[in-house]
Design an enzyme around this catalytic site. Structure first.
Site, PDB file in Angstrom:
ATOM      1  N   LYS A 155      44.224  28.612  41.594  1.00 18.22           N
ATOM      2  CA  LYS A 155      43.053  28.570  40.936  1.00 18.22           C
ATOM      3  C   LYS A 155      42.847  29.787  40.057  1.00 18.22           C
ATOM      4  CE  LYS A 155      39.269  30.220  41.548  1.00 18.22           C
ATOM      5  NZ  LYS A 155      38.590  30.751  40.261  1.00 18.22           N
ATOM      6  N   PRO A 156      42.601  29.675  38.700  1.00 13.44           N
ATOM      7  CA  PRO A 156      42.618  30.621  37.838  1.00 13.44           C
ATOM      8  C   PRO A 156      41.241  31.021  37.798  1.00 13.44           C
ATOM      9  CG  PRO A 156      42.858  28.553  36.700  1.00 13.44           C
ATOM     10  CD  PRO A 156      42.835  28.188  38.123  1.00 13.44           C
ATOM     11  N   LEU A 214      36.527  32.484  34.069  1.00 14.72           N
ATOM     12  CA  LEU A 214      36.246  33.026  32.915  1.00 14.72           C
ATOM     13  C   LEU A 214      37.356  32.643  32.082  1.00 14.72           C
ATOM     14  CD1 LEU A 214      35.032  36.735  33.771  1.00 14.72           C
ATOM     15  CD2 LEU A 214      33.796  34.704  33.299  1.00 14.72           C
ATOM     16  N   GLU A 217      47.426  42.107  44.488  1.00 15.45           N
ATOM     17  CA  GLU A 217      47.670  42.882  43.291  1.00 15.45           C
ATOM     18  C   GLU A 217      46.193  43.458  42.817  1.00 15.45           C
ATOM     19  OE1 GLU A 217      47.554  44.896  40.486  1.00 15.45           O
ATOM     20  OE2 GLU A 217      48.463  43.261  38.937  1.00 15.45           O
TER      21      GLU A 217
HETATM   22  P1  NDP Z   1      37.404  39.002  41.018  1.00 10.45           P
HETATM   23  O1  NDP Z   1      38.519  39.734  42.035  1.00 10.45           O
HETATM   24  O2  NDP Z   1      36.042  38.409  41.642  1.00 10.45           O
HETATM   25  O3  NDP Z   1      38.280  37.513  40.600  1.00 10.45           O
HETATM   26  C1  NDP Z   1      39.702  37.464  40.563  1.00 10.45           C
HETATM   27  C2  NDP Z   1      39.822  35.895  41.054  1.00 10.45           C
HETATM   28  O4  NDP Z   1      39.376  35.740  42.322  1.00 10.45           O
HETATM   29  C3  NDP Z   1      39.304  34.917  40.286  1.00 10.45           C
HETATM   30  O5  NDP Z   1      40.001  33.608  40.094  1.00 10.45           O
HETATM   31  C4  NDP Z   1      37.871  34.662  41.051  1.00 10.45           C
HETATM   32  O6  NDP Z   1      37.210  33.298  40.825  1.00 10.45           O
HETATM   33  C5  NDP Z   1      38.642  34.597  42.449  1.00 10.45           C
HETATM   34  N1  NDP Z   1      37.645  34.823  43.341  1.00 10.45           N
HETATM   35  C6  NDP Z   1      36.231  35.344  43.481  1.00 10.45           C
HETATM   36  N2  NDP Z   1      35.685  35.329  44.732  1.00 10.45           N
HETATM   37  C7  NDP Z   1      36.557  34.842  45.381  1.00 10.45           C
HETATM   38  C8  NDP Z   1      36.595  34.316  46.907  1.00 10.45           C
HETATM   39  N3  NDP Z   1      35.275  34.783  47.646  1.00 10.45           N
HETATM   40  N4  NDP Z   1      37.724  33.671  47.249  1.00 10.45           N
HETATM   41  C9  NDP Z   1      38.820  33.596  46.745  1.00 10.45           C
HETATM   42  N5  NDP Z   1      38.794  33.643  45.306  1.00 10.45           N
HETATM   43  C10 NDP Z   1      37.756  34.383  44.650  1.00 10.45           C
HETATM   44  O7  NDP Z   1      37.134  39.772  39.784  1.00 10.45           O
HETATM   45  P2  NDP Z   1      36.096  39.586  38.706  1.00 10.45           P
HETATM   46  O8  NDP Z   1      36.508  38.441  37.518  1.00 10.45           O
HETATM   47  O9  NDP Z   1      34.867  39.283  39.416  1.00 10.45           O
HETATM   48  O10 NDP Z   1      36.188  41.054  37.892  1.00 10.45           O
HETATM   49  C11 NDP Z   1      35.600  41.957  38.588  1.00 10.45           C
HETATM   50  C12 NDP Z   1      36.382  43.353  38.687  1.00 10.45           C
HETATM   51  O11 NDP Z   1      37.653  42.996  39.003  1.00 10.45           O
HETATM   52  C13 NDP Z   1      36.750  43.710  37.288  1.00 10.45           C
HETATM   53  O12 NDP Z   1      35.693  44.448  36.724  1.00 10.45           O
HETATM   54  C14 NDP Z   1      38.058  44.602  37.626  1.00 10.45           C
HETATM   55  O13 NDP Z   1      37.568  45.953  37.774  1.00 10.45           O
HETATM   56  C15 NDP Z   1      38.613  43.919  38.633  1.00 10.45           C
HETATM   57  N6  NDP Z   1      39.688  43.015  38.395  1.00 10.45           N
HETATM   58  C16 NDP Z   1      41.056  43.501  38.570  1.00 10.45           C
HETATM   59  C17 NDP Z   1      41.990  42.619  38.040  1.00 10.45           C
HETATM   60  C18 NDP Z   1      43.389  43.171  38.275  1.00 10.45           C
HETATM   61  O14 NDP Z   1      44.328  42.943  37.431  1.00 10.45           O
HETATM   62  N7  NDP Z   1      43.866  43.933  39.284  1.00 10.45           N
HETATM   63  C19 NDP Z   1      42.118  41.410  37.308  1.00 10.45           C
HETATM   64  C20 NDP Z   1      40.569  40.933  37.213  1.00 10.45           C
HETATM   65  C21 NDP Z   1      39.337  41.859  37.548  1.00 10.45           C
HETATM   66  P3  NDP Z   1      35.983  33.478  39.532  1.00 10.45           P
HETATM   67  O15 NDP Z   1      36.719  34.038  38.536  1.00 10.45           O
HETATM   68  O16 NDP Z   1      35.687  31.970  39.413  1.00 10.45           O
HETATM   69  O17 NDP Z   1      34.962  34.199  40.344  1.00 10.45           O
END
Ligand code: NDP
Length: 495
Positions: A177-178, A181, A252
């Site tokens: 599940k990517p 965005l 991670e």
């Molecule tokens: P999220 O942690 O919400 O998203 C990461 C993944 O988890 C996405 O595929 C997202 O789907 C999915 N997801 C969201 N909610 C759930 C849930 N309840 N159960 C299972 N999967 C879920 O990150 P965001 O995209 O909201 O970014 C917010 C912040 O997270 C950023 O500003 C940054 O600080 C941090 N971040 C850190 C990353 C890293 O590499 N460590 C990468 C990305 C973000 P969907 O996108 O559809 O919500």
């Protein structure tokens, strides 16, 4: 462009036909409709992955044969390198050369794990001496089972592959599940995997929302392991979901990674690594160099140089020649960063450059590369992950002070130290509480070396040998020499 889900070897729409738009962050224009899977699609995908795993159609193959599939996938990625890189840039905004690195790294990741299982084929059992000659004990490594891979948008294809390549190498089956965005290169990857002839159900793709598809996937009882990259907040939810039924989880998560610059450093080199560390991939990097501690003797000189170089960075669409900083991935992330910068005005920090939208770019989610100096240690910009092109600098006097300040964070993903004195670097590296420490550089990442964090930055390691073992269970098989007596209970004498 219209994408589909990939479940049990078949491409098709979501059960309810729902889609959501993909938006180019450089133009703010929608350019694709992405299939939006929900709980029923997840259920179909997990069942497909479960059947494929339980049937042994993948785990039962010789590692040499699995490796051949992985190599075919790698080849498929490289054959589409240019197209995939452009798509990644359009979806995420990153400069095209950086997208190319990602896609090449993704292909190499498949090659690397192919080689690992080719080398180890047939060496899956290891005897252990249990100190009793009546017993023979062996350790076997077996695939963990059905893997739920949930990935972010900052390295859309690469983060998926960091999970997928070792999981497939180990013999697991996967539901990916990517991030909503940036789903498009993962959709292209599904096509490449399909074309490689990987048996149906081994790899499944469900694009969709985190709160629906993601949550349904982490809650699904037939999933054995959840591999997640993303925010701490969502990581906590994933861990809670995994606690039901006691499923394995690897996380991670975020970071607030420090770089310590000692006074014997060449300032130009330090400036280049700071800039790369925070402005590469627009600062949307979990290990981004977001806190810099500079020895007071060179602090003022370094920040002057950093300001001058930063103001020369070419900002624009990732497809344009010479661009080093593309747009932020989405309107939501852009607004979030702007709000942080707005609050930083009252933080007591000095804004050296940037701080908002760059001049001359009226469309697209652009944020100017931003530098704050003399930042209070309790300021939001110093403490929290911003995930954008924003760096904070402070000075220090002693080695001990620098180490203490660097470690003073709930995160512990990465850290870096720069000095010509390599003994000093080694000493500091040993004391930094982080899963990755760079000496005289920042950010270089190698598929051969483990990746992951201490503290709130996560659990487990990706890449390298550790990244493969994360998808293996350990089984002991102990055999008693049946011609021997055990002697605990011999039975009653029957008269
Ligand atoms: P999220 O942690 O919400 O998203 C990461 C993944 O988890 C996405 O595929 C997202 O789907 C999915 N997801 C969201 N909610 C759930 C849930 N309840 N159960 C299972 N999967 C879920 O990150 P965001 O995209 O909201 O970014 C917010 C912040 O997270 C950023 O500003 C940054 O600080 C941090 N971040 C850190 C990353 C890293 O590499 N460590 C990468 C990305 C973000 P969907 O996108 O559809 O919500």
């Amino acid at each position: 462009m219209q994408t589909e889900l990939y479940i049990d070897g078949t491409f098709g729409p979501a059960d309810d036909g729902a889609t959501f738009p993909a938006v180019d962050p450089a133009t703010e224009q929608e350019f694709a409709a992405v299939a939006s899977g929900g709980a029923s699609d997840i259920d179909r995908a997990v069942h497909a992955a479960r059947s494929a795993f339980d049937s042994g159609v993948w785990s039962g193959l010789s590692p040499i044969v699995r490796a051949a599939f992985l190599r075919k996938i790698a080849q498929g990625i490289i054959e589409n390198l240019d197209r995939l890189s452009r798509l990644e840039t359009q979806d995420n905004g990153k400069p095209l050369p950086e997208a190319k690195w990602d896609i090449e790294d993704a292909a190499f990741c498949f090659e690397y794990y192919a080689e690992m299982i080719e080398t180890e084929a047939g060496e899956n059992s290891q005897l252990v001496d249990v100190g009793d000659s009546r017993f023979e004990s062996a350790i076997r490594r077996e695939p963990v089972g059905v893997v739920a891979a949930i990935t972010p948008w900052n390295f859309p294809m690469l983060m998926a592959v960091w999970k997928l390549a070792p999981a497939l190498a180990a013999g697991c089956t996967v539901v990916l599940k990517p991030s909503e965005l940036c789903s498009l290169t993962c959709y292209e990857l599904a096509k490449i995997i399909d074309a490689a002839g990987v048996p149906k159900g081994v790899f499944n793709l469900v694009t969709g929302m985190g709160y629906s598809a993601g949550a349904a996937l982490t809650a699904h009882k037939l999933v054995d392991k959840i591999a997640f990259t993303g925010s701490v907040v969502t990581g906590e939810k994933v861990m809670q979901a995994a606690s039901v039924g006691i499923r394995t989880v690897s996380l991670e998560l975020g970071g607030k990674s420090p770089l310590i610059v000692f006074d014997d450093c060449q300032i130009d080199k330090a400036v280049e690594w700071i800039m790369f560390g925070i402005f590469w991939n627009k600062g949307e990097v979990c290990s981004a160099t977001s806190r810099v501690l500079v020895h007071e003797k060179i602090y003022r000189k370094l920040i002057a140089r950093l300001k001058a170089e930063t103001e020369r960075i070419v900002i624009g669409p990732g497809t344009h020649q010479g661009v080093k900083l593309g747009p932020i991935v989405s309107r939501g992330q852009y607004d979030k960063i702007l709000a942080v910068l707005q609050r930083a005005r009252n933080s007591g920090a000095t804004l050296l450059t940037g701080g908002g939208r760059p001049k001359g770019l009226d469309r697209g989610y652009y944020i100017a590369p931003t530098i704050y100096t003399d930042v209070p240690y309790d300021a939001e910009i110093w403490c929290d992950e911003i995930f954008g092109p924003v760096v904070c600098l402070n000075s220090f006097e002693t080695e001990a002070e620098a180490i203490e300040l660097a470690n003073d964070s709930p995160f512990g993903l990465a850290a870096a130290v720069m000095s010509d004195d390599l003994d000093l670097c080694d000493r500091v590296a040993a004391k930094l509480r982080a899963g990755i420490v760079w000496i005289n550089c920042s950010q270089p990442t190698f598929v051969q070396a483990p990746w992951g964090g201490y503290k709130a930055s996560g659990i487990g390691r990706e890449l390298g040998r550790a990244g493969y073992e994360a998808y293996l269970e350990t089984k002991q098989i102990t055999r008693f020499e049946h011609t021997q007596d055990w002697g605990w209970y011999q039975g009653a004498e029957v008269s």
